[in-house]
Design a protein around this motif. Structure first.
Motif, PDB file in Angstrom:
ATOM      1  N   SER A  14       0.835  -1.205   0.000  1.00 52.96           N
ATOM      2  CA  SER A  14       0.000   0.000   0.000  1.00 52.96           C
ATOM      3  C   SER A  14       0.871   1.257   0.000  1.00 52.96           C
ATOM      4  CB  SER A  14      -0.936   0.006   1.216  1.00 52.96           C
ATOM      5  OG  SER A  14      -1.604  -1.221   1.302  1.00 52.96           O
ATOM      6  N   LEU A  15       2.013   1.196   0.664  1.00 52.82           N
ATOM      7  CA  LEU A  15       2.912   2.355   0.651  1.00 52.82           C
ATOM      8  C   LEU A  15       3.430   2.619  -0.762  1.00 52.82           C
ATOM      9  CD1 LEU A  15       4.631   4.622   1.741  1.00 52.82           C
ATOM     10  CD2 LEU A  15       6.191   2.942   2.735  1.00 52.82           C
ATOM     11  N   LYS A  16       3.799   1.565  -1.461  1.00 51.97           N
ATOM     12  CA  LYS A  16       4.294   1.728  -2.834  1.00 51.97           C
ATOM     13  C   LYS A  16       3.209   2.352  -3.737  1.00 51.97           C
ATOM     14  CE  LYS A  16       6.483   0.901  -6.768  1.00 51.97           C
ATOM     15  NZ  LYS A  16       7.238   2.006  -7.321  1.00 51.97           N
ATOM     16  N   LEU A  55      -6.435  -4.746   2.311  1.00 55.15           N
ATOM     17  CA  LEU A  55      -7.674  -5.439   2.671  1.00 55.15           C
ATOM     18  C   LEU A  55      -7.356  -6.472   3.752  1.00 55.15           C
ATOM     19  CD1 LEU A  55     -10.670  -5.926   1.704  1.00 55.15           C
ATOM     20  CD2 LEU A  55      -9.753  -7.808   0.351  1.00 55.15           C
ATOM     21  N   TYR A  56      -8.131  -6.467   4.840  1.00 54.94           N
ATOM     22  CA  TYR A  56      -7.961  -7.500   5.871  1.00 54.94           C
ATOM     23  C   TYR A  56      -9.293  -8.214   6.090  1.00 54.94           C
ATOM     24  CZ  TYR A  56      -3.513  -5.369   7.461  1.00 54.94           C
ATOM     25  OH  TYR A  56      -2.236  -4.871   7.547  1.00 54.94           O
ATOM     26  N   PHE A  57      -9.272  -9.497   5.999  1.00 54.98           N
ATOM     27  CA  PHE A  57     -10.473 -10.301   6.247  1.00 54.98           C
ATOM     28  C   PHE A  57     -11.707  -9.708   5.577  1.00 54.98           C
ATOM     29  CE2 PHE A  57      -7.494 -11.722   9.422  1.00 54.98           C
ATOM     30  CZ  PHE A  57      -7.642 -13.094   9.335  1.00 54.98           C
ATOM     31  N   LYS A  85      -5.003  -5.702  -2.305  1.00 54.69           N
ATOM     32  CA  LYS A  85      -5.427  -7.000  -1.788  1.00 54.69           C
ATOM     33  C   LYS A  85      -4.596  -8.125  -2.386  1.00 54.69           C
ATOM     34  CE  LYS A  85      -9.277  -7.773  -4.962  1.00 54.69           C
ATOM     35  NZ  LYS A  85     -10.542  -8.476  -5.046  1.00 54.69           N
ATOM     36  N   GLY A  86      -4.550  -9.218  -1.652  1.00 50.95           N
ATOM     37  CA  GLY A  86      -3.676 -10.313  -2.062  1.00 50.95           C
ATOM     38  C   GLY A  86      -4.420 -11.467  -2.706  1.00 50.95           C
ATOM     39  N   GLY A  87      -5.710 -11.302  -2.930  1.00 45.64           N
ATOM     40  CA  GLY A  87      -6.487 -12.376  -3.542  1.00 45.64           C
ATOM     41  C   GLY A  87      -7.454 -11.808  -4.556  1.00 45.64           C
ATOM     42  N   ASP A  88      -8.246 -12.685  -5.143  1.00 38.47           N
ATOM     43  CA  ASP A  88      -9.144 -12.241  -6.211  1.00 38.47           C
ATOM     44  C   ASP A  88     -10.608 -12.258  -5.786  1.00 38.47           C
ATOM     45  OD1 ASP A  88      -6.976 -11.960  -8.077  1.00 38.47           O
ATOM     46  OD2 ASP A  88      -6.883 -14.148  -8.107  1.00 38.47           O
ATOM     47  N   MET A 116      -2.268  -7.018  -5.366  1.00 39.49           N
ATOM     48  CA  MET A 116      -0.835  -6.980  -5.093  1.00 39.49           C
ATOM     49  C   MET A 116      -0.442  -8.344  -4.548  1.00 39.49           C
ATOM     50  SD  MET A 116       0.376  -4.028  -5.969  1.00 39.49           S
ATOM     51  CE  MET A 116       1.881  -3.522  -5.115  1.00 39.49           C
ATOM     52  N   PRO A 117       0.841  -8.624  -4.355  1.00 40.71           N
ATOM     53  CA  PRO A 117       1.205  -9.940  -3.825  1.00 40.71           C
ATOM     54  C   PRO A 117       0.627 -10.177  -2.428  1.00 40.71           C
ATOM     55  CG  PRO A 117       3.092  -8.919  -4.875  1.00 40.71           C
ATOM     56  CD  PRO A 117       2.022  -7.861  -4.810  1.00 40.71           C
ATOM     57  N   ALA A 118       0.241 -11.418  -2.176  1.00 45.23           N
ATOM     58  CA  ALA A 118      -0.277 -11.802  -0.862  1.00 45.23           C
ATOM     59  C   ALA A 118       0.862 -11.773   0.159  1.00 45.23           C
ATOM     60  CB  ALA A 118      -0.878 -13.193  -0.948  1.00 45.23           C
ATOM     61  N   ASN A 119       0.499 -11.527   1.419  1.00 46.15           N
ATOM     62  CA  ASN A 119       1.563 -11.374   2.428  1.00 46.15           C
ATOM     63  C   ASN A 119       1.345 -12.216   3.692  1.00 46.15           C
ATOM     64  OD1 ASN A 119      -0.547 -10.030   3.588  1.00 46.15           O
ATOM     65  ND2 ASN A 119       0.582  -8.137   3.991  1.00 46.15           N
ATOM     66  N   PHE A 120       0.363 -13.083   3.684  1.00 47.49           N
ATOM     67  CA  PHE A 120       0.097 -13.878   4.891  1.00 47.49           C
ATOM     68  C   PHE A 120      -0.557 -15.166   4.444  1.00 47.49           C
ATOM     69  CE2 PHE A 120      -1.569 -14.048   9.415  1.00 47.49           C
ATOM     70  CZ  PHE A 120      -0.334 -13.860  10.007  1.00 47.49           C
ATOM     71  N   TYR A 121      -0.343 -16.221   5.123  1.00 48.41           N
ATOM     72  CA  TYR A 121      -0.954 -17.536   4.823  1.00 48.41           C
ATOM     73  C   TYR A 121      -0.404 -18.171   3.542  1.00 48.41           C
ATOM     74  CZ  TYR A 121      -4.197 -16.145   8.469  1.00 48.41           C
ATOM     75  OH  TYR A 121      -4.729 -15.709   9.646  1.00 48.41           O
ATOM     76  N   ARG A 220      -2.495  -6.790  13.128  1.00 46.07           N
ATOM     77  CA  ARG A 220      -2.261  -7.963  12.259  1.00 46.07           C
ATOM     78  C   ARG A 220      -1.710  -7.586  10.882  1.00 46.07           C
ATOM     79  NH1 ARG A 220      -5.295 -12.577  13.418  1.00 46.07           N
ATOM     80  NH2 ARG A 220      -4.799 -13.551  11.442  1.00 46.07           N
ATOM     81  N   CYS A 221      -0.879  -6.524  10.839  1.00 43.86           N
ATOM     82  CA  CYS A 221      -0.386  -6.039   9.547  1.00 43.86           C
ATOM     83  C   CYS A 221       0.665  -6.955   8.933  1.00 43.86           C
ATOM     84  CB  CYS A 221       0.180  -4.632   9.701  1.00 43.86           C
ATOM     85  SG  CYS A 221       1.759  -4.593  10.565  1.00 43.86           S
ATOM     86  N   ALA A 222       1.242  -7.827   9.778  1.00 46.87           N
ATOM     87  CA  ALA A 222       2.224  -8.818   9.319  1.00 46.87           C
ATOM     88  C   ALA A 222       3.591  -8.231   8.971  1.00 46.87           C
ATOM     89  CB  ALA A 222       1.680  -9.637   8.150  1.00 46.87           C
TER      90      ALA A 222
HETATM   91  C1  LIG Z   1      -4.433 -10.075   8.455  1.00 44.62           C
HETATM   92  C2  LIG Z   1      -4.516 -10.070   6.951  1.00 44.62           C
HETATM   93  C3  LIG Z   1      -5.724 -10.350   6.325  1.00 44.62           C
HETATM   94  C4  LIG Z   1      -5.812 -10.331   4.924  1.00 44.62           C
HETATM   95  N1  LIG Z   1      -7.027 -10.571   4.345  1.00 44.62           N
HETATM   96  C5  LIG Z   1      -7.142 -10.546   2.993  1.00 44.62           C
HETATM   97  C6  LIG Z   1      -8.407 -10.769   2.372  1.00 44.62           C
HETATM   98  O1  LIG Z   1      -9.438 -10.994   3.028  1.00 44.62           O
HETATM   99  N2  LIG Z   1      -8.466 -10.751   1.020  1.00 44.62           N
HETATM  100  C7  LIG Z   1      -7.354 -10.492   0.240  1.00 44.62           C
HETATM  101  O2  LIG Z   1      -7.482 -10.456  -0.980  1.00 44.62           O
HETATM  102  N3  LIG Z   1      -6.143 -10.253   0.807  1.00 44.62           N
HETATM  103  C8  LIG Z   1      -6.015 -10.268   2.161  1.00 44.62           C
HETATM  104  N4  LIG Z   1      -4.787 -10.014   2.745  1.00 44.62           N
HETATM  105  C9  LIG Z   1      -3.625  -9.675   1.885  1.00 44.62           C
HETATM  106  C10 LIG Z   1      -3.328  -8.174   1.865  1.00 44.62           C
HETATM  107  O3  LIG Z   1      -4.509  -7.411   1.767  1.00 44.62           O
HETATM  108  C11 LIG Z   1      -2.408  -7.769   0.692  1.00 44.62           C
HETATM  109  O4  LIG Z   1      -1.296  -8.568   0.579  1.00 44.62           O
HETATM  110  C12 LIG Z   1      -2.027  -6.278   0.820  1.00 44.62           C
HETATM  111  O5  LIG Z   1      -1.573  -5.803  -0.424  1.00 44.62           O
HETATM  112  C13 LIG Z   1      -0.956  -6.015   1.873  1.00 44.62           C
HETATM  113  O6  LIG Z   1      -0.706  -4.640   1.912  1.00 44.62           O
HETATM  114  P1  LIG Z   1       0.522  -3.996   2.685  1.00 44.62           P
HETATM  115  O7  LIG Z   1       1.782  -4.619   2.074  1.00 44.62           O
HETATM  116  O8  LIG Z   1       0.434  -2.546   2.393  1.00 44.62           O
HETATM  117  O9  LIG Z   1       0.396  -4.321   4.126  1.00 44.62           O
HETATM  118  C14 LIG Z   1      -4.668 -10.036   4.126  1.00 44.62           C
HETATM  119  C15 LIG Z   1      -3.448  -9.768   4.773  1.00 44.62           C
HETATM  120  C16 LIG Z   1      -3.360  -9.789   6.159  1.00 44.62           C
HETATM  121  C17 LIG Z   1      -2.037  -9.474   6.829  1.00 44.62           C
END
Ligand SMILES: Cc1cc2nc3c(=O)[nH]c(=O)nc-3n(C[C@H](O)[C@H](O)[C@H](O)COP(=O)(O)O)c2cc1C
Length: 263
Positions: A14-16, A55-57, A85-88, A116-121, A220-222
Motif C-alpha cells: 500500500s505504501l508503494k 484489505l484485511y479479512f 489486496k492479495g487475492g481475487d 498486489m502480492p499476498a503477504n500472509f498464509y 495484524r499487519c504482518a
Molecule cells: C491479516 C490479513 C488479512 C488479509 N485478508 C485478505 C483478504 O481478506 N483478502 C485479500 O485479498 N487479501 C487479504 N490479505 C492480503 C493483503 O490485503 C495484501 O497482501 C495487501 O496488499 C498487503 O498490503 P501492505 O503490504 O500494504 O500491508 C490479508 C493480509 C493480512 C495481513
C-alpha cells in the motif's frame, strides 16, 4: 494542499501504491495514518482526500475504520480509496468506507482495488508477482487520471446477502484483532536483533530480556513476520516455512518511518 493521501501499510504494497499515486496527482501530500491516528483531534483541510490501505479479512483494517471514523473531513469534497489486496475474491471494504462517509454526510466518489502480492498464509510465485507489479503501474496511471479529473468511479457489486455476511466477518475480526497476537512466537532462529520491535507500526512489540513480547494492541499487519531478517517469527500453526513477502522497493526504514516513535 489540494489532495491528501492517508495510508497504512504492513508489508509495503500500500505504501508503494500510495507513493506512486502521490507522484501522479496534482499537489498531493502523503500522510502516514500510523503516525497520527491516536492524536486527540484530527482534521483535514484538503479539497480531496484519499485512503490507501490493505484489505484485511474481506474488509477494512481496524486502524482504518477507527481513523476514518475519527477524522474531521468537513472541509473536503472529493473522496477516493485504493485498497490493495492479495487475492481475487469479492470483499466489502468499499461498502464499509461508503457507510462511514455517509454518516459524515460525505460520499465516496471513487474506489478501486489493486491486486498486489499476498503477504500472509500464502505467497504468490515470483513470476506472478512480476505480472502483478506491471499491472499495478497501469492501474495507477488509470486511477490518477480519474482522480485528477474529479470523476466518479465506484462499482460496488455485492449481493445484499454477501455484503452482510462479509461485514459480519470483518467486524468480528475487529473485535478480536488486538489479542490475536497471542498466537505469534519466535523460534530458535531469533537473534534478538529487535527489528520486530522497531518496525511494528503500532508499537505493539517490546523486547523483554531480548525476547519479543506482543502487547495485545495488534493490527495484524504482518510487518513483524515478513520483515524479520531470520524468518524466525511464526504465527500459530500456519506453515510459513521460508515463505515471507514484503514489497521489494519498501525497506524496513520505510515502514518504521510511517509510525509515531513516542509511546
Ligand atoms: C491479516 C490479513 C488479512 C488479509 N485478508 C485478505 C483478504 O481478506 N483478502 C485479500 O485479498 N487479501 C487479504 N490479505 C492480503 C493483503 O490485503 C495484501 O497482501 C495487501 O496488499 C498487503 O498490503 P501492505 O503490504 O500494504 O500491508 C490479508 C493480509 C493480512 C495481513
Amino acid at each position: 494542499m489540494k489532495t491528501t493521501i492517508y495510508y497504512f501499510s504492513g508489508t509495503g504494497n500500500s505504501l508503494k501504491i500510495a507513493r506512486d499515486l502521490t507522484n501522479k496527482l496534482d499537489e498531493c501530500e502523503l500522510v502516514p495514518i500510523a503516525k497520527i491516528w491516536q492524536m486527540e483531534s484530527l482534521a483535514s483541510t484538503s479539497e480531496k482526500i484519499g485512503f490507501v490501505f490493505p484489505l484485511y479479512f474481506l474488509g477494512l483494517p481496524k486502524i482504518i475504520f477507527d481513523f476514518i471514523t475519527k477524522i474531521d473531513i468537513d472541509k473536503s469534497n472529493y473522496f477516493f480509496a485504493v485498497v490493495t489486496k492479495g487475492g481475487d475474491f469479492d470483499c466489502v471494504a468499499l461498502h464499509q468506507l461508503e457507510e462511514i462517509l455517509k454518516s459524515k454526510s460525505k460520499t465516496l466518489n471513487a474506489g478501486f482495488f489493486i491486486r498486489m502480492p499476498a503477504n500472509f498464509y500464502h505467497n504468490d510465485p515470483q513470476t506472478l508477482q512480476k505480472q502483478i507489479f506491471e499491472n499495478s503501474i497501469r492501474e495507477i496511471e488509470r486511477i490518477s487520471t480519474i482522480i485528477n479529473n474529479n470523476q466518479k468511479h465506484l462499482k460496488i457489486e455485492l449481493s445484499e446477502r454477501n455484503r452482510k455476511s462479509f461485514e459480519k466477518h470483518n467486524y468480528k475480526f475487529h473485535k478480536t484483532v488486538y489479542k490475536s497476537d497471542e498466537l505469534f512466537y519466535v523460534d530458535e532462529n531469533c537473534t534478538q536483533c529487535g527489528t520486530c520491535e522497531k518496525i511494528c507500526p503500532v508499537n505493539n512489540i517490546k523486547l523483554v530480556e531480548g525476547v519479543p513480547q506482543w502487547q495485545h494492541k495488534c493490527q495484524r499487519c504482518a510487518a513483524c513476520i515478513n520483515y524479520c531478517p531470520e524468518k524466525s517469527i511464526q504465527y500459530s500453526d500456519v506453515k510459513l516455512k521460508n515463505q515471507r513477502y514484503h514489497h521489494p522497493e519498501i525497506t524496513v526504514q520505510d515502514i518504521i518511518s510511517q509510525k509515531s516513535i513516542k509511546e
